[in-house]
Design an enzyme around this catalytic site. Sequence first.
Site, mmCIF file in Angstrom:
data_model
loop_
_atom_site.group_PDB
_atom_site.id
_atom_site.type_symbol
_atom_site.label_atom_id
_atom_site.label_comp_id
_atom_site.label_asym_id
_atom_site.label_seq_id
_atom_site.Cartn_x
_atom_site.Cartn_y
_atom_site.Cartn_z
ATOM 1 N N VAL A 29 0.851 -1.181 0.000
ATOM 2 C CA VAL A 29 0.000 0.000 0.000
ATOM 3 C C VAL A 29 0.891 1.235 0.000
ATOM 4 O O VAL A 29 1.803 1.352 0.826
ATOM 5 C CB VAL A 29 -0.926 0.025 1.230
ATOM 6 C CG1 VAL A 29 -1.789 1.285 1.224
ATOM 7 C CG2 VAL A 29 -1.796 -1.213 1.271
ATOM 8 N N CYS A 30 0.656 2.123 -0.946
ATOM 9 C CA CYS A 30 1.384 3.382 -1.002
ATOM 10 C C CYS A 30 2.903 3.115 -1.042
ATOM 11 O O CYS A 30 3.363 2.311 -1.849
ATOM 12 C CB CYS A 30 0.978 4.256 0.178
ATOM 13 S SG CYS A 30 1.388 6.000 0.010
ATOM 14 N N VAL A 31 3.676 3.735 -0.154
ATOM 15 C CA VAL A 31 5.129 3.581 -0.197
ATOM 16 C C VAL A 31 5.594 2.252 0.380
ATOM 17 O O VAL A 31 6.805 2.001 0.477
ATOM 18 C CB VAL A 31 5.837 4.752 0.519
ATOM 19 C CG1 VAL A 31 5.551 6.059 -0.192
ATOM 20 C CG2 VAL A 31 5.434 4.832 1.978
#
Length: 330
Positions: free
Chosen positions: A117-119
Amino acid sequence: MSTVRRLIVIVLFEGVDLLDVTGPPEVFSLVQRETDDATGYDVVLAAETMDPVTTSAGVRILPDITFDEAATRSIDTLLVPGSVEVDSQRRVHALTDPAVVGWVKKLAATTRRVTSVCVGAHLLAAAGLLDGKRATTHWSTAHQLAADHPLIEVDADPIFIREGDVWTGAGISACLDLSLALVADDFGETMALRVARQLVMYLKRPSGQSQFSVPLEPVSTTRRIEDLRHHITRNIGEQLTVADLAAHAHVSERQLTRIFKTELGVTPSVYIESARVEMARNQLESTDATLERIASTCGFGTTDTLIRAFRRTLDTTPTEYRRRFRAGPG
């Protein structure tokens, strides 16, 4: 009666982004509400110890199990959130704790599906799980991911990417889109749409949907370019040629182009078209205006120009975009 329940393990560590951790379980929990049998997910939070973990938002979260215990479980999906630091110049850098990377690598080896998720993509990358694959992450750290891991084909545009059983998602609220895609993969599109409705997410966006949005671009470093961006927004329905913008900024056309490329990474013409497409997208999603009206108010002039811009930037037509993303009543 089906009794299949898939175990999802979410990785916890100090400084983890809160929404990365809490968003997906909200999606997964609604699967149970939308079915009459025992099918669904069991979601657990795993960390190195059972001590509370302090998230980036300052909220403390209690793990359910340790990484050691997680390694003994039959994990269906390993979900890896991320963490960042911001330097004195407000530049964002993804963080990767070697100990966490080691556990991600170990747990992923026996997991059916791995997602970031995301970074969190930076943790998957450091664990060698994205080599030779196409992947996405939050646009603010995409350059870092590409620079640190040249074997990865980094694409900062999509909201999520699937490469076999490895999924990567953009940030930050895109964790909901990624989670809905996982639900669709497990239980079908109908279930995912029902869950999206419960979340008041009228749009279940596909992986190809861009995370790019003109208002979300990095703030430029000069007042002059900010003034130009606001000028474009205020006058989006006008002609807005490069010559007009250069005159407004009191610079030559050549200097204007150099300023845009330096500050925003694109030419003035490309930026103007992107801004117009963004406004047209908003009108297609939220109004019943005709294509002719949208083309006029957004500065395209004709519907043919509008259609060509959509095909060029979004690989779809305005009509198809409205059909897929038009927000309707709940």
